[in-house]
Design a protein around this motif. Structure first.
Motif, PDB file in Angstrom:
ATOM      1  N   PRO A   4       4.229  18.822  34.666  1.00  0.00           N
ATOM      2  CA  PRO A   4       3.887  18.010  33.485  1.00  0.00           C
ATOM      3  C   PRO A   4       4.995  18.028  32.422  1.00  0.00           C
ATOM      4  N   PHE A   5       5.673  19.163  32.253  1.00  0.00           N
ATOM      5  CA  PHE A   5       6.795  19.227  31.310  1.00  0.00           C
ATOM      6  C   PHE A   5       7.876  18.247  31.742  1.00  0.00           C
ATOM      7  N   TYR A   6       8.217  18.282  33.005  1.00  0.00           N
ATOM      8  CA  TYR A   6       9.284  17.418  33.517  1.00  0.00           C
ATOM      9  C   TYR A   6       8.919  15.939  33.512  1.00  0.00           C
ATOM     10  N   LEU A   7       7.637  15.646  33.554  1.00  0.00           N
ATOM     11  CA  LEU A   7       7.187  14.258  33.471  1.00  0.00           C
ATOM     12  C   LEU A   7       7.002  13.799  32.026  1.00  0.00           C
ATOM     13  N   ARG A  68      10.956  10.460  40.321  1.00  0.00           N
ATOM     14  CA  ARG A  68      11.034  10.577  38.851  1.00  0.00           C
ATOM     15  C   ARG A  68      11.345  12.014  38.428  1.00  0.00           C
ATOM     16  N   LEU A  69      10.763  12.981  39.114  1.00  0.00           N
ATOM     17  CA  LEU A  69      11.067  14.380  38.802  1.00  0.00           C
ATOM     18  C   LEU A  69      12.542  14.678  39.069  1.00  0.00           C
ATOM     19  N   ARG A  70      13.048  14.205  40.201  1.00  0.00           N
ATOM     20  CA  ARG A  70      14.464  14.439  40.520  1.00  0.00           C
ATOM     21  C   ARG A  70      15.370  13.702  39.536  1.00  0.00           C
ATOM     22  N   GLN A  71      14.971  12.502  39.128  1.00  0.00           N
ATOM     23  CA  GLN A  71      15.769  11.748  38.156  1.00  0.00           C
ATOM     24  C   GLN A  71      15.811  12.487  36.816  1.00  0.00           C
ATOM     25  N   ASN A  72      14.690  13.050  36.406  1.00  0.00           N
ATOM     26  CA  ASN A  72      14.672  13.814  35.157  1.00  0.00           C
ATOM     27  C   ASN A  72      15.476  15.107  35.286  1.00  0.00           C
ATOM     28  N   LEU A  73      15.431  15.746  36.459  1.00  0.00           N
ATOM     29  CA  LEU A  73      16.271  16.922  36.696  1.00  0.00           C
ATOM     30  C   LEU A  73      17.744  16.528  36.629  1.00  0.00           C
ATOM     31  N   LEU A  74      18.079  15.387  37.170  1.00  0.00           N
ATOM     32  CA  LEU A  74      19.449  14.894  37.094  1.00  0.00           C
ATOM     33  C   LEU A  74      19.847  14.662  35.641  1.00  0.00           C
ATOM     34  N   HIS A  75      18.912  14.172  34.828  1.00  0.00           N
ATOM     35  CA  HIS A  75      19.201  13.979  33.395  1.00  0.00           C
ATOM     36  C   HIS A  75      19.476  15.322  32.719  1.00  0.00           C
ATOM     37  N   SER A  76      18.674  16.338  33.033  1.00  0.00           N
ATOM     38  CA  SER A  76      18.906  17.676  32.482  1.00  0.00           C
ATOM     39  C   SER A  76      20.283  18.182  32.889  1.00  0.00           C
ATOM     40  N   PHE A  77      20.632  17.974  34.147  1.00  0.00           N
ATOM     41  CA  PHE A  77      21.935  18.388  34.656  1.00  0.00           C
ATOM     42  C   PHE A  77      23.057  17.663  33.911  1.00  0.00           C
ATOM     43  N   THR A  78      22.887  16.381  33.669  1.00  0.00           N
ATOM     44  CA  THR A  78      23.891  15.590  32.956  1.00  0.00           C
ATOM     45  C   THR A  78      24.090  16.115  31.538  1.00  0.00           C
ATOM     46  N   VAL A  79      23.008  16.482  30.873  1.00  0.00           N
ATOM     47  CA  VAL A  79      23.097  17.050  29.525  1.00  0.00           C
ATOM     48  C   VAL A  79      23.961  18.318  29.554  1.00  0.00           C
ATOM     49  N   MET A  80      23.727  19.167  30.538  1.00  0.00           N
ATOM     50  CA  MET A  80      24.495  20.416  30.606  1.00  0.00           C
ATOM     51  C   MET A  80      25.940  20.164  31.038  1.00  0.00           C
ATOM     52  N   LEU A  81      26.157  19.197  31.902  1.00  0.00           N
ATOM     53  CA  LEU A  81      27.540  18.863  32.260  1.00  0.00           C
ATOM     54  C   LEU A  81      28.320  18.431  31.027  1.00  0.00           C
ATOM     55  N   GLN A  82      27.716  17.604  30.195  1.00  0.00           N
ATOM     56  CA  GLN A  82      28.383  17.176  28.964  1.00  0.00           C
ATOM     57  C   GLN A  82      28.682  18.376  28.080  1.00  0.00           C
ATOM     58  N   PHE A  83      27.745  19.308  27.986  1.00  0.00           N
ATOM     59  CA  PHE A  83      27.940  20.527  27.202  1.00  0.00           C
ATOM     60  C   PHE A  83      29.164  21.298  27.707  1.00  0.00           C
ATOM     61  N   TYR A  84      29.353  21.335  29.031  1.00  0.00           N
ATOM     62  CA  TYR A  84      30.484  22.057  29.616  1.00  0.00           C
ATOM     63  C   TYR A  84      31.764  21.229  29.653  1.00  0.00           C
TER      64      TYR A  84
END
Length: 173
Positions: A4-7, A68-84
């Motif tokens: 539910p958090f990820y959705l 949708r869960l994988r797409q949101n996980l990919l979004h989280s990953f993208t946020v951290m990639l930008q941070f790095y």
């Protein structure tokens, strides 16, 4: 709790929606320490956050079967990639390539240094991506990290790189 958090249907244990965390600036991503377990949950308990979710086989299957869960996980990953200071691209043949972005020079100082807590975060991210269905992203990230390690092994250390390797290759490397 993690599905539910990820959705976007339920906040984390601190009352934060996933979209709020995605919108954080780099300073928040660096200095807040109890969100990474929510963005990148694992099957084992966190040593640092007793409120962190733990994924089970049902959650793993949900991520593998729900785009949708994988797409949101990919979004989280993208946020951290930008941070790095990194970026994700897909080659014409569909291979995922993680590389340094134009901002890498500015971001590198935040995390490429001895005993940095982001090394633990990176291990968690790699393990999570492998577990929840983004293996290609994990492999691409690992290849980028391997190049960074070759350039800055004195700052990263062989033990850290060993953990990253185990996260994507298991104990068989």
């Amino acid at each position: 709790m993690i599905v539910p958090f990820y959705l976007g249907e339920q906040p984390d244990s601190e009352g934060r929606a996933i979209t709020e965390i995605w919108a954080w600036n780099f300073e928040e991503l660096e200095y807040v320490h109890n969100y990474i377990q929510w963005l990148f949950p694992l099957p084992e308990p966190s040593a640092f956050n007793s409120h962190a979710p733990i994924v089970d086989e049902q959650v793993i299957q949900s991520f593998h079967s729900n785009p949708r869960l994988r797409q949101n996980l990919l979004h989280s990953f993208t946020v951290m990639l930008q941070f790095y200071g990194l970026q994700r691209q897909e080659s014409e043949d569909g291979k995922i390539i993680i590389s340094k972005s134009e901002d890498y020079g500015n971001r590198k100082g935040e995390w490429v240094c001895m005993f940095n807590h982001n090394y633990l975060r990176i291990t968690r991210i790699l393990k999570c991506l492998m577990t929840l269905g983004l293996e290609n992203e994990a492999q691409g990230f690992y290849e980028c990290l391997r190049q960074i390690y070759q350039e800055d092994s004195n700052q990263i250390g062989s033990k850290t790189f060993h953990y990253w390797t185990i996260a994507v290759k298991g104990n068989e490397f």
